[in-house]
Scaffold this motif. Sequence first.
Motif, PDB file in Angstrom:
ATOM      1  N   ALA A  91      19.667  80.692  16.856  1.00 54.40           N
ATOM      2  CA  ALA A  91      18.589  80.117  16.051  1.00 54.40           C
ATOM      3  C   ALA A  91      17.217  80.551  16.572  1.00 54.40           C
ATOM      4  O   ALA A  91      16.312  80.844  15.781  1.00 54.40           O
ATOM      5  N   ILE A  92      17.078  80.610  17.876  1.00 55.91           N
ATOM      6  CA  ILE A  92      15.793  80.994  18.461  1.00 55.91           C
ATOM      7  C   ILE A  92      15.462  82.444  18.128  1.00 55.91           C
ATOM      8  O   ILE A  92      14.359  82.764  17.668  1.00 55.91           O
ATOM      9  N   VAL A  93      16.421  83.337  18.334  1.00 53.71           N
ATOM     10  CA  VAL A  93      16.191  84.753  18.052  1.00 53.71           C
ATOM     11  C   VAL A  93      16.041  84.968  16.546  1.00 53.71           C
ATOM     12  O   VAL A  93      15.211  85.766  16.106  1.00 53.71           O
TER      13      VAL A  93
ATOM     14  N   GLY B 135      14.805  82.839  14.379  1.00 49.61           N
ATOM     15  CA  GLY B 135      13.457  82.388  14.006  1.00 49.61           C
ATOM     16  C   GLY B 135      12.390  83.404  14.365  1.00 49.61           C
ATOM     17  O   GLY B 135      11.480  83.673  13.575  1.00 49.61           O
ATOM     18  N   GLY B 136      12.513  83.994  15.537  1.00 55.29           N
ATOM     19  CA  GLY B 136      11.561  85.031  15.935  1.00 55.29           C
ATOM     20  C   GLY B 136      11.637  86.253  15.033  1.00 55.29           C
ATOM     21  O   GLY B 136      10.616  86.848  14.674  1.00 55.29           O
ATOM     22  N   THR B 137      12.855  86.626  14.645  1.00 52.49           N
ATOM     23  CA  THR B 137      13.034  87.773  13.758  1.00 52.49           C
ATOM     24  C   THR B 137      12.389  87.516  12.406  1.00 52.49           C
ATOM     25  O   THR B 137      11.710  88.392  11.852  1.00 52.49           O
ATOM     26  N   VAL B 138      12.585  86.325  11.884  1.00 52.63           N
ATOM     27  CA  VAL B 138      11.971  85.969  10.595  1.00 52.63           C
ATOM     28  C   VAL B 138      10.445  86.007  10.699  1.00 52.63           C
ATOM     29  O   VAL B 138       9.765  86.497   9.790  1.00 52.63           O
TER      30      VAL B 138
ATOM     31  N   SER C 238       9.122  96.775  13.764  1.00 51.83           N
ATOM     32  CA  SER C 238       9.933  97.077  14.953  1.00 51.83           C
ATOM     33  C   SER C 238      10.411  95.790  15.619  1.00 51.83           C
ATOM     34  O   SER C 238      11.556  95.711  16.078  1.00 51.83           O
ATOM     35  N   GLY C 239       9.544  94.796  15.676  1.00 52.69           N
ATOM     36  CA  GLY C 239       9.940  93.504  16.235  1.00 52.69           C
ATOM     37  C   GLY C 239      11.077  92.877  15.442  1.00 52.69           C
ATOM     38  O   GLY C 239      12.010  92.315  16.009  1.00 52.69           O
ATOM     39  N   ALA C 240      11.019  92.989  14.108  1.00 54.43           N
ATOM     40  CA  ALA C 240      12.098  92.455  13.276  1.00 54.43           C
ATOM     41  C   ALA C 240      13.390  93.236  13.509  1.00 54.43           C
ATOM     42  O   ALA C 240      14.475  92.649  13.583  1.00 54.43           O
ATOM     43  N   GLY C 241      13.289  94.559  13.646  1.00 56.84           N
ATOM     44  CA  GLY C 241      14.484  95.364  13.907  1.00 56.84           C
ATOM     45  C   GLY C 241      15.109  95.039  15.251  1.00 56.84           C
ATOM     46  O   GLY C 241      16.336  94.910  15.368  1.00 56.84           O
ATOM     47  N   LEU C 242      14.282  94.886  16.265  1.00 54.17           N
ATOM     48  CA  LEU C 242      14.802  94.506  17.584  1.00 54.17           C
ATOM     49  C   LEU C 242      15.384  93.094  17.552  1.00 54.17           C
ATOM     50  O   LEU C 242      16.344  92.790  18.266  1.00 54.17           O
ATOM     51  N   GLY C 243      14.801  92.244  16.719  1.00 59.43           N
ATOM     52  CA  GLY C 243      15.351  90.900  16.555  1.00 59.43           C
ATOM     53  C   GLY C 243      16.746  90.928  15.958  1.00 59.43           C
ATOM     54  O   GLY C 243      17.603  90.120  16.317  1.00 59.43           O
TER      55      GLY C 243
ATOM     56  N   TRP D 170      22.586  90.172  16.896  1.00 59.57           N
ATOM     57  CA  TRP D 170      23.940  90.681  17.103  1.00 59.57           C
ATOM     58  C   TRP D 170      24.414  90.359  18.520  1.00 59.57           C
ATOM     59  O   TRP D 170      25.538  89.900  18.717  1.00 59.57           O
ATOM     60  N   TYR D 171      23.552  90.598  19.504  1.00 57.07           N
ATOM     61  CA  TYR D 171      23.904  90.352  20.901  1.00 57.07           C
ATOM     62  C   TYR D 171      24.172  88.862  21.146  1.00 57.07           C
ATOM     63  O   TYR D 171      25.162  88.498  21.794  1.00 57.07           O
ATOM     64  N   CYS D 172      23.293  87.997  20.651  1.00 61.30           N
ATOM     65  CA  CYS D 172      23.443  86.557  20.891  1.00 61.30           C
ATOM     66  C   CYS D 172      24.703  86.006  20.223  1.00 61.30           C
ATOM     67  O   CYS D 172      25.381  85.148  20.785  1.00 61.30           O
TER      68      CYS D 172
END
Length: 102
Positions: free
Chosen positions: A19-21, A23-26, A56-61, A66-68
């Motif tokens: 949820a945290i990651v 939210g940051g991606t959104v 780029s931030g959204a892509g890394l998110g 996926w990792y989380c």
Amino acid sequence: MPKTPLHPSPPPLEANDVAIVGGGTVLWFAAFLALVPFQSTLSEHGHGSWPWICLSGAGLGLIGLWYCRARRDAIARSRAAEAAAAESAAEGNGADPATRSD
């Protein structure tokens, strides 16, 4: 000065990382969408890379999501395996009834 006794470290707190990651991606993607209409103005003032930094931030998110999710699923599998091992050990003390000598 006397030394204070050492206490064991508390267990780590579990958070909802997905949820945290997420939210940051959104938020990164929303910032990208908010900046795209102003691309020409940003470029005139030397900030033309800002929308692409947000993208780029959204892509890394997405990679972080996926990792989380993979980490959360691995932790759940590990806990389930530990619980199954503890249950089987409690049922028969780990010994096969056919090989037990009475």
